[in-house]
Design an enzyme around this catalytic site. Structure first.
Site, PDB file in Angstrom:
ATOM      1  N   LYS A  70       0.837  -1.204   0.000  1.00 37.90           N
ATOM      2  CA  LYS A  70       0.000   0.000   0.000  1.00 37.90           C
ATOM      3  C   LYS A  70       0.876   1.260   0.000  1.00 37.90           C
ATOM      4  O   LYS A  70       2.094   1.184   0.214  1.00 37.90           O
ATOM      5  CB  LYS A  70      -0.926  -0.040   1.226  1.00 37.90           C
ATOM      6  CG  LYS A  70      -1.923  -1.211   1.203  1.00 37.90           C
ATOM      7  CD  LYS A  70      -2.806  -1.204   2.443  1.00 37.90           C
ATOM      8  CE  LYS A  70      -3.788  -2.372   2.434  1.00 37.90           C
ATOM      9  NZ  LYS A  70      -4.664  -2.376   3.626  1.00 37.90           N
ATOM     10  N   TYR A 102     -12.014  -3.044  -3.228  1.00 37.86           N
ATOM     11  CA  TYR A 102     -12.587  -3.066  -1.879  1.00 37.86           C
ATOM     12  C   TYR A 102     -14.114  -3.088  -1.886  1.00 37.86           C
ATOM     13  O   TYR A 102     -14.743  -2.667  -0.915  1.00 37.86           O
ATOM     14  CB  TYR A 102     -12.055  -1.881  -1.073  1.00 37.86           C
ATOM     15  CG  TYR A 102     -10.641  -2.088  -0.566  1.00 37.86           C
ATOM     16  CD1 TYR A 102     -10.334  -3.165   0.270  1.00 37.86           C
ATOM     17  CD2 TYR A 102      -9.605  -1.214  -0.913  1.00 37.86           C
ATOM     18  CE1 TYR A 102      -9.048  -3.372   0.745  1.00 37.86           C
ATOM     19  CE2 TYR A 102      -8.305  -1.409  -0.447  1.00 37.86           C
ATOM     20  CZ  TYR A 102      -8.039  -2.481   0.388  1.00 37.86           C
ATOM     21  OH  TYR A 102      -6.761  -2.684   0.863  1.00 37.86           O
ATOM     22  N   PHE A 120     -15.415   3.067   7.137  1.00 41.94           N
ATOM     23  CA  PHE A 120     -14.045   3.427   6.772  1.00 41.94           C
ATOM     24  C   PHE A 120     -13.787   3.413   5.264  1.00 41.94           C
ATOM     25  O   PHE A 120     -12.685   3.723   4.804  1.00 41.94           O
ATOM     26  CB  PHE A 120     -13.035   2.499   7.475  1.00 41.94           C
ATOM     27  CG  PHE A 120     -13.222   1.025   7.168  1.00 41.94           C
ATOM     28  CD1 PHE A 120     -12.750   0.460   5.992  1.00 41.94           C
ATOM     29  CD2 PHE A 120     -13.876   0.194   8.081  1.00 41.94           C
ATOM     30  CE1 PHE A 120     -12.903  -0.884   5.716  1.00 41.94           C
ATOM     31  CE2 PHE A 120     -14.051  -1.166   7.806  1.00 41.94           C
ATOM     32  CZ  PHE A 120     -13.559  -1.696   6.621  1.00 41.94           C
ATOM     33  N   ASN A 134      -1.893  -0.055   7.333  1.00 48.10           N
ATOM     34  CA  ASN A 134      -1.366  -1.378   7.671  1.00 48.10           C
ATOM     35  C   ASN A 134      -0.533  -2.008   6.558  1.00 48.10           C
ATOM     36  O   ASN A 134      -0.348  -3.221   6.507  1.00 48.10           O
ATOM     37  CB  ASN A 134      -2.486  -2.296   8.176  1.00 48.10           C
ATOM     38  CG  ASN A 134      -3.518  -2.607   7.109  1.00 48.10           C
ATOM     39  OD1 ASN A 134      -3.375  -2.189   5.952  1.00 48.10           O
ATOM     40  ND2 ASN A 134      -4.543  -3.349   7.463  1.00 48.10           N
ATOM     41  N   HIS A 156      -1.705  -5.496   1.472  1.00 46.02           N
ATOM     42  CA  HIS A 156      -2.912  -6.288   1.264  1.00 46.02           C
ATOM     43  C   HIS A 156      -2.534  -7.690   0.790  1.00 46.02           C
ATOM     44  O   HIS A 156      -1.610  -7.849  -0.003  1.00 46.02           O
ATOM     45  CB  HIS A 156      -3.802  -5.650   0.189  1.00 46.02           C
ATOM     46  CG  HIS A 156      -4.892  -6.566  -0.294  1.00 46.02           C
ATOM     47  ND1 HIS A 156      -6.102  -6.676   0.368  1.00 46.02           N
ATOM     48  CD2 HIS A 156      -4.932  -7.450  -1.328  1.00 46.02           C
ATOM     49  CE1 HIS A 156      -6.840  -7.590  -0.262  1.00 46.02           C
ATOM     50  NE2 HIS A 156      -6.160  -8.069  -1.284  1.00 46.02           N
ATOM     51  N   GLU A 165      -9.105 -11.017  -7.559  1.00 46.51           N
ATOM     52  CA  GLU A 165      -8.196  -9.867  -7.444  1.00 46.51           C
ATOM     53  C   GLU A 165      -7.096  -9.898  -8.503  1.00 46.51           C
ATOM     54  O   GLU A 165      -6.734  -8.859  -9.068  1.00 46.51           O
ATOM     55  CB  GLU A 165      -7.604  -9.808  -6.034  1.00 46.51           C
ATOM     56  CG  GLU A 165      -8.664  -9.460  -4.988  1.00 46.51           C
ATOM     57  CD  GLU A 165      -8.194  -9.555  -3.544  1.00 46.51           C
ATOM     58  OE1 GLU A 165      -8.948  -9.136  -2.654  1.00 46.51           O
ATOM     59  OE2 GLU A 165      -7.076 -10.065  -3.303  1.00 46.51           O
TER      60      GLU A 165
HETATM   61  P1  DAT Z   1      -7.429  -7.192   5.607  1.00 51.70           P
HETATM   62  O1  DAT Z   1      -6.665  -6.131   4.845  1.00 51.70           O
HETATM   63  O2  DAT Z   1      -6.617  -7.728   6.756  1.00 51.70           O
HETATM   64  O3  DAT Z   1      -7.977  -8.272   4.714  1.00 51.70           O
HETATM   65  P2  DAT Z   1     -10.170  -6.210   5.824  1.00 51.70           P
HETATM   66  O4  DAT Z   1     -10.451  -6.920   4.545  1.00 51.70           O
HETATM   67  O5  DAT Z   1     -11.069  -6.468   6.978  1.00 51.70           O
HETATM   68  O6  DAT Z   1      -8.667  -6.474   6.311  1.00 51.70           O
HETATM   69  O7  DAT Z   1     -10.179  -4.633   5.567  1.00 51.70           O
HETATM   70  C1  DAT Z   1      -9.585  -4.104   4.405  1.00 51.70           C
HETATM   71  C2  DAT Z   1      -8.796  -2.890   4.785  1.00 51.70           C
HETATM   72  O8  DAT Z   1      -9.678  -1.876   5.254  1.00 51.70           O
HETATM   73  C3  DAT Z   1      -7.795  -3.093   5.929  1.00 51.70           C
HETATM   74  O9  DAT Z   1      -6.562  -3.611   5.476  1.00 51.70           O
HETATM   75  C4  DAT Z   1      -7.669  -1.718   6.470  1.00 51.70           C
HETATM   76  C5  DAT Z   1      -9.049  -1.135   6.279  1.00 51.70           C
HETATM   77  N1  DAT Z   1      -9.844  -1.288   7.509  1.00 51.70           N
HETATM   78  C6  DAT Z   1     -10.421  -2.397   7.960  1.00 51.70           C
HETATM   79  N2  DAT Z   1     -11.062  -2.200   9.120  1.00 51.70           N
HETATM   80  C7  DAT Z   1     -10.882  -0.885   9.397  1.00 51.70           C
HETATM   81  C8  DAT Z   1     -11.297  -0.028  10.457  1.00 51.70           C
HETATM   82  N3  DAT Z   1     -12.025  -0.487  11.471  1.00 51.70           N
HETATM   83  N4  DAT Z   1     -10.906   1.279  10.413  1.00 51.70           N
HETATM   84  C9  DAT Z   1     -10.168   1.746   9.387  1.00 51.70           C
HETATM   85  N5  DAT Z   1      -9.744   0.991   8.356  1.00 51.70           N
HETATM   86  C10 DAT Z   1     -10.104  -0.296   8.367  1.00 51.70           C
HETATM   87 MG    MG Z   2      -9.539  -8.296   3.340  1.00 46.75          MG
END
Ligand code: DAT
Ligand code: MG
Length: 149
Positions: A9, A49, A57, A112, A115, A126
């Site tokens: 990212k 996404y 978010f 974070n 991805h 994807e």
């Molecule tokens: P991952 O990237 O571990 O698969 P996810 O699919 O639940 O996680 O979410 C996608 C992304 O969205 C994640 O990497 C960061 C963002 N995200 C997720 N939960 C969030 C939150 N509570 N607040 C802010 N950003 C968030």
């Molecule tokens: Mg995810």
């Protein structure tokens, strides 16, 4: 063989962690079959996404992903989808174990670093979204016999 979509990212790129992150997949023994450095369009970010469209978010996430270039990759190997999630660590870097990418380099969920596809079907979706067929290279690393019996 199994393939996963992995994306460094904008924060990972801006913080100079591209080499470090690529190295972790490389030294594990996975095979790089696609890589590009690119700006992400609003449309691509939203499609990627899509499952999070209704989450609070979502808007911030799309702004973040489109704010600065990313490194899009496809890695191949036995069990690469699950193993990549383990290498990456928990979504919230504060909960991610030390030794994982997020555990070692991150402090907040909205930054974070990386991805990784969460399942085989997601990986297929994807990879097709981010790469054209001709951008992926099938090849046999010479180390293969030393990685697989
Ligand atoms: P991952 O990237 O571990 O698969 P996810 O699919 O639940 O996680 O979410 C996608 C992304 O969205 C994640 O990497 C960061 C963002 N995200 C997720 N939960 C969030 C939150 N509570 N607040 C802010 N950003 C968030
Ligand atoms: Mg995810």
């Amino acid at each position: 063989m199994e393939r996963s979509f992995i994306m460094i990212k904008p924060d990972g790129v801006q913080r100079g962690l591209v080499g470090e992150i690529v190295k972790r997949f490389e030294t594990k023994g996975f095979t790089l079959v696609g890589l590009k450095f690119m700006a992400v369009s609003q449309e691509l970010a939203e499609q990627h996404y899509d499952v999070h469209r209704e989450r609070p978010f979502f808007k911030g996430l799309i702004e973040f992903i489109t704010s600065s270039p990313v490194v899009a990759m496809v890695w191949e190997g036995d069990g690469v989808v699950g193993a990549s999630r383990a290498i990456i660590g928990a979504t919230n870097p504060l909960s991610a174990s030390p030794g994982t990418i997020r555990g070692d380099y991150g402090v907040t969920v909205g930054r974070n670093l990386i991805h990784g596809s969460d399942a085989l079907e997601t990986a297929q979706r994807e990879i097709a979204l981010w790469f054209k067929d001709e951008e992926l290279v099938s090849w046999q690393p010479s180390a293969q016999p030393w990685l697989y019996e």
